[in-house]
Design a protein around this motif. Structure first.
Motif, PDB file in Angstrom:
ATOM      1  N   HIS A 122       0.793  -1.224   0.000  1.00 52.92           N
ATOM      2  CA  HIS A 122       0.000   0.000   0.000  1.00 52.92           C
ATOM      3  C   HIS A 122       0.830   1.282   0.000  1.00 52.92           C
ATOM      4  CE1 HIS A 122      -3.844  -1.817  -0.313  1.00 52.92           C
ATOM      5  NE2 HIS A 122      -3.486  -2.700   0.591  1.00 52.92           N
ATOM      6  N   LYS A 124       2.475   1.637  -2.687  1.00 52.43           N
ATOM      7  CA  LYS A 124       2.396   1.800  -4.144  1.00 52.43           C
ATOM      8  C   LYS A 124       0.965   1.873  -4.653  1.00 52.43           C
ATOM      9  CE  LYS A 124       6.360  -1.212  -4.238  1.00 52.43           C
ATOM     10  NZ  LYS A 124       6.498  -2.624  -4.062  1.00 52.43           N
ATOM     11  N   LYS A 125       0.040   1.329  -3.888  1.00 48.75           N
ATOM     12  CA  LYS A 125      -1.333   1.201  -4.373  1.00 48.75           C
ATOM     13  C   LYS A 125      -2.308   1.444  -3.233  1.00 48.75           C
ATOM     14  CE  LYS A 125      -1.881  -2.228  -7.067  1.00 48.75           C
ATOM     15  NZ  LYS A 125      -1.997  -3.544  -7.647  1.00 48.75           N
ATOM     16  N   GLN A 129      -7.739   1.198  -5.179  1.00 49.45           N
ATOM     17  CA  GLN A 129      -7.227   0.493  -6.360  1.00 49.45           C
ATOM     18  C   GLN A 129      -7.277  -1.019  -6.149  1.00 49.45           C
ATOM     19  OE1 GLN A 129      -3.502   2.716  -6.164  1.00 49.45           O
ATOM     20  NE2 GLN A 129      -3.827   3.358  -8.301  1.00 49.45           N
ATOM     21  N   GLU A 130      -6.886  -1.458  -4.960  1.00 49.83           N
ATOM     22  CA  GLU A 130      -6.930  -2.884  -4.639  1.00 49.83           C
ATOM     23  C   GLU A 130      -8.368  -3.402  -4.708  1.00 49.83           C
ATOM     24  OE1 GLU A 130      -4.758  -5.564  -1.323  1.00 49.83           O
ATOM     25  OE2 GLU A 130      -6.138  -4.070  -0.503  1.00 49.83           O
TER      26      GLU A 130
END
Length: 145
Positions: A122, A124-125, A129-130
């Motif tokens: 998390h 990075k994302k 988004q996940e």
């Protein structure tokens, strides 16, 4: 005697995806409590981790356990415990919805690794988004149509 091995990857978020679990120390407390509470209730938690706004939990269902009841016990009791111990500044709540997907035994190590690396993941994302990836990967958008 029944011999059952059904693994489920559960994912649920905080109410409105609020970052209530905003420190590593707090998250560790909550994950440990979920694990301990589950043990007392006869729920086998294989792995639990998450980030500031959600929780991932890999469980194995027992012969008399349903996904709905198990999730209710894990979320409800942990929310109550967080509030009782005043671990967050505002009233803590989990979102009503959750994901539950079955996991083949040969994929367990991959799922454990994925759950274990939530902190790095998390960076990075976002959870949003996940979330969208889960919806797409498991075809949930087709279920709601």
């Amino acid at each position: 005697m029944a011999f059952i091995k059904i693994y489920i990857h559960l994912v649920w978020s905080t109410k409105n995806r609020q970052p209530f679990l905003n420190s590593r120390e707090l998250r560790i407390k909550v994950w440990n409590h979920i694990r301990e509470n589950a043990l007392q209730k006869g729920i086998f938690v294989d792995f639990v981790n998450g980030f500031s706004d959600h929780c991932h939990c890999l469980i194995s269902l027992g012969k008399d356990q349903t996904i709905q009841k198990t999730v209710q016990l894990l979320k409800g009791e942990s929310s109550f415990w967080i509030n009782k111990n005043k671990l967050t500044e505002e009233k803590f709540e989990w979102q009503d919805e959750y994901f539950a997907v079955s996991i083949a035994e040969l994929m367990l190590d991959n799922v454990r690794e994925y759950i274990k690396n939530q902190e790095d993941h998390h960076r990075k994302k976002s959870y949003a988004q996940e979330y969208e990836e889960f919806i797409s990967k498991y075809g949930f958008e087709k279920l709601g149509e």
